[in-house]
Design an enzyme around this catalytic site. Structure first.
Site, short mmCIF file in Angstrom:
data_model
loop_
_atom_site.label_atom_id
_atom_site.label_comp_id
_atom_site.label_asym_id
_atom_site.label_seq_id
_atom_site.Cartn_x
_atom_site.Cartn_y
_atom_site.Cartn_z
N ASP A 13 46.30 45.12 36.58
CA ASP A 13 45.85 45.86 37.75
C ASP A 13 44.85 46.96 37.42
O ASP A 13 44.81 48.01 38.07
CB ASP A 13 47.05 46.45 38.52
N LYS A 16 40.15 44.40 37.32
CA LYS A 16 39.40 43.25 36.78
C LYS A 16 38.65 42.52 37.89
O LYS A 16 37.52 42.09 37.71
CB LYS A 16 40.37 42.27 36.08
N GLY A 40 46.90 39.40 41.08
CA GLY A 40 46.43 39.86 42.39
C GLY A 40 45.17 40.65 42.12
O GLY A 40 45.24 41.75 41.58
N HIS A 41 44.02 40.08 42.42
CA HIS A 41 42.74 40.73 42.12
C HIS A 41 42.07 41.13 43.44
O HIS A 41 41.78 40.28 44.28
CB HIS A 41 41.84 39.79 41.31
N GLN A 224 46.27 39.33 34.32
CA GLN A 224 47.24 40.13 33.55
C GLN A 224 46.46 41.00 32.55
O GLN A 224 45.37 41.44 32.88
CB GLN A 224 48.29 39.25 32.85
P1 GDP Z 1 43.20 43.67 38.99
O1 GDP Z 1 44.49 42.93 39.06
O2 GDP Z 1 42.89 44.14 37.60
O3 GDP Z 1 42.05 42.94 39.61
O4 GDP Z 1 43.43 45.00 39.86
P2 GDP Z 1 44.15 45.09 41.31
O5 GDP Z 1 43.20 44.57 42.32
O6 GDP Z 1 45.51 44.53 41.27
O7 GDP Z 1 44.35 46.65 41.42
C1 GDP Z 1 43.30 47.55 41.41
C2 GDP Z 1 43.31 48.31 42.73
O8 GDP Z 1 42.47 49.45 42.62
C3 GDP Z 1 42.76 47.52 43.91
O9 GDP Z 1 43.41 47.92 45.08
C4 GDP Z 1 41.28 47.92 43.94
O10 GDP Z 1 40.71 47.80 45.23
C5 GDP Z 1 41.40 49.36 43.55
N1 GDP Z 1 40.23 49.91 42.81
C6 GDP Z 1 39.45 49.29 41.89
N2 GDP Z 1 38.57 50.18 41.36
C7 GDP Z 1 38.84 51.37 41.96
C8 GDP Z 1 38.30 52.68 41.81
O11 GDP Z 1 37.41 52.95 41.01
N3 GDP Z 1 38.85 53.67 42.58
C9 GDP Z 1 39.86 53.44 43.47
N4 GDP Z 1 40.33 54.45 44.17
N5 GDP Z 1 40.39 52.22 43.63
C10 GDP Z 1 39.89 51.20 42.87
P1 IMO Z 2 46.85 41.11 37.46
O1 IMO Z 2 46.01 39.93 37.05
C1 IMO Z 2 50.42 43.50 36.64
C2 IMO Z 2 53.88 41.34 35.04
C3 IMO Z 2 55.12 41.27 35.91
C4 IMO Z 2 56.20 41.24 34.83
C5 IMO Z 2 55.55 40.40 33.73
C6 IMO Z 2 55.97 38.94 33.74
O2 IMO Z 2 46.82 41.40 38.91
O3 IMO Z 2 46.57 42.29 36.59
P2 IMO Z 2 55.30 36.89 35.30
O4 IMO Z 2 55.46 36.68 36.76
O5 IMO Z 2 53.88 36.82 34.83
O6 IMO Z 2 56.19 36.02 34.47
O7 IMO Z 2 55.82 38.40 35.04
O8 IMO Z 2 54.15 40.50 33.93
N1 IMO Z 2 52.64 40.86 35.68
C7 IMO Z 2 51.66 41.66 36.11
N2 IMO Z 2 51.58 43.01 36.16
N3 IMO Z 2 49.36 42.74 37.03
C8 IMO Z 2 49.43 41.39 36.95
O9 IMO Z 2 48.36 40.60 37.19
C9 IMO Z 2 50.62 40.79 36.52
N4 IMO Z 2 51.03 39.52 36.35
C10 IMO Z 2 52.26 39.58 35.82
O10 IMO Z 2 55.23 42.39 36.75
O11 IMO Z 2 56.40 42.52 34.32
MG MG Z 3 46.33 42.97 40.12
#
Ligand code: GDP
Ligand code: IMO
Ligand code: MG
Length: 427
Positions: A13, A16, A40-41, A224
């Site tokens: 998270d 990416k 979840g991107h 991840q």
């Molecule tokens: P990923 O899994 O690495 O793609 O990241 P996620 O989407 O799960 O989580 C990142 C969260 O931060 C999302 O809700 C993005 O919209 C938000 N986000 C990304 N870059 C920024 C930033 O620079 N500032 C803020 N406030 N939110 C951001």
């Molecule tokens: P993105 O791509 C954050 C974590 C789960 C758990 C562990 C194993 O959005 O960054 P799994 O379901 O993969 O067997 O769970 O990995 N986990 C993540 N944490 N971001 C993710 O994906 C994750 N995908 C799995 O919370 O601790």
């Molecule tokens: Mg994510």
């Protein structure tokens, strides 16, 4: 034949999705290489939010060929629902290609994931319960079913029956559950998924090589992150694939010599979902503020993410594991109102100081962070578009990170929107 890997450097998270989307402007193809719909991107484009699980984050651009590589585990129902959602919202998914060698997540994998977690009780990992672990386990046991098997009904039914001999024993004898009927499941999968998925199934390794040979720029999008890596993460509190950069090679079918850029994505602080060690974790008001301001609740599962200060010890290790060439620091704006900000520069482990991540997990559990504390910038960064716009304190924070981690910060982001980023050197 330029190729770039985007890889998470913490526990997921990091943003990416946002940077994959951003870089996609300059790419021709975006390839997911591991994981599944545990990812979840989030992308925010013109104020509209897209939360992607399986479809690569470059898909919003018309010129991109989005590819789901062989290393991904694919729930066909989830993939089709995501394609439908995107199509309804005006995103053309006709160019999406899914590797015939990718393994399928079946409903029983999700059932097993939940059962294993329940079985572990207090020792549970906190998985996303998406069936990721059980699907990769079947792959390793040579009991998996691949996307290409859908194209031959006889083979699909035969493999499902064979695989369920084992799984049904686990379900009935260990967990006291009803067995799965292979033919009923095959009927459902084939009738609901085959036709809509068929045009997307391809030899993606060949497609990627054709693109590279034609001089096109290919981006490999990790899901991840480094410390959730099955081999290099905080085992067993990890996912069941290899998110680290090497995973892009096996999960897509390219050799390491094709890769010329590895961009590590790191949050300006750290979060983690699920159980496992986390040396800089915060349990105080600062932690609550990071969660609240950063809206640190899972894109996918809605769970509260555990917050902590930036950990340069982990990041230095991530540089080694991934051959990072540079870093993008995200969510800098979340620190805007903090009086001071902290970076963990070393660990104190039983009285000994180290700047290396210890290989023994007991030491990681025992690690007490040694912080360098800097004054906060107390300025709204969300509108900054150039590095020279940054207040001196924010600049000092980034410089400390660069110095302690050992690679340049070439990008930073100051808000979720596509245009909210700072570009520090040539992309
Ligand atoms: P990923 O899994 O690495 O793609 O990241 P996620 O989407 O799960 O989580 C990142 C969260 O931060 C999302 O809700 C993005 O919209 C938000 N986000 C990304 N870059 C920024 C930033 O620079 N500032 C803020 N406030 N939110 C951001
Ligand atoms: P993105 O791509 C954050 C974590 C789960 C758990 C562990 C194993 O959005 O960054 P799994 O379901 O993969 O067997 O769970 O990995 N986990 C993540 N944490 N971001 C993710 O994906 C994750 N995908 C799995 O919370 O601790
Ligand atoms: Mg994510």
């Amino acid at each position: 034949m330029p190729a770039t890997i985007v890889v998470g450097t913490q526990w997921g998270d990091e943003g990416k999705g946002k940077f994959t989307d951003l870089l996609s402007k300059e790419m021709s193809m975006v390839v997911r290489y591991q994981g599944g719909h545990n990812a979840g991107h989030t992308l925010v484009v013109d104020g509209e939010k897209f939360a992607l699980q399986l479809v690569p984050s470059g898909a919003l651009y018309d010129h991109i060929v989005p590819v789901i590589g062989n290393g991904v585990v694919v729930d066909p129902f989830v993939l089709l629902a995501e394609i439908d959602m995107l199509t309804r919202r005006g995103v053309d998914c006709s160019k999406l290609r899914v590797s015939g060698n990718a393994h399928l997540i079946m409903p029983y994998h999700q059932q097993l994931d939940a059962l294993y977690e329940r079985h572990l009780g207090k020792a549970k990992l906190g998985t996303t319960k998406r069936g990721i672990g059980p699907a990769y386990a079947d792959k390793s046991m040579r009991l998996g079913i691949r996307v290409q098997d859908l194209l031959d009904e006889m083979i699909f039914r035969k493999k499902l029956r064979a695989s369920l001999v084992h799984t049904n024993k686990v379900l009935t004898k260990i967990f006291n559950r009803l067995p799965v009927d292979p033919d009923m499941l095959a009927d459902k999968v084939l009738s609901e998924c085959l036709e809509p998925l068929k045009p997307h199934i391809a030899d993606t390794t060949d497609l990627i090589h054709e693109a590279l040979e034609a001089g096109q720029h290919v981006l490999f999008e990790g899901a991840q992150a480094t410390f959730l890596d099955l081999d290099h993460g905080t085992y067993p509190f990890v996912t069941s694939s290899n998110p680290t950069a090497g995973g892009a090679c096996t999960g897509a079918g390219v050799g390491p010599r094709h890769i010329d850029r590895v961009l590590g994505i790191a949050k300006a602080y750290v979060t983690r979902v699920g159980a496992g060690p986390f040396p800089t974790e915060l349990f105080d008001e600062d932690g609550d503020r990071l969660v609240e301001i950063g809206r640190e609740f899972g894109t996918n599962t809605g769970r509260r993410r555990r917050p902590g200060w930036f950990d340069a010890v982990m990041l230095r290790h991530a540089v080694r594991l991934n051959s990072l060439t540079e870093l993008a620091i995200t969510k800098l704006d979340v620190l805007d109102t903090f009086e001071t900000v902290k970076v963990c520069v070393a660990y104190d482990i039983n009285g000994e100081r180290t700047t290396k991540l210890p290989y023994h997990q007991s030491d990681v559990h025992a690690a007490v962070p040694v912080y360098e504390e800097l004054p906060g910038w107390k300025t709204d960064l969300t509108a900054a578009t150039e590095r020279r716009h940054l207040p001196a304190e924010a600049e000092a924070y980034l410089q400390l990170i660069e110095e302690r981690v050992g690679v340049p910060v070439t990008l930073a982001s100051t808000g979720p929107g596509r245009s909210q980023y700072l570009h520090f050197s040539s992309l």
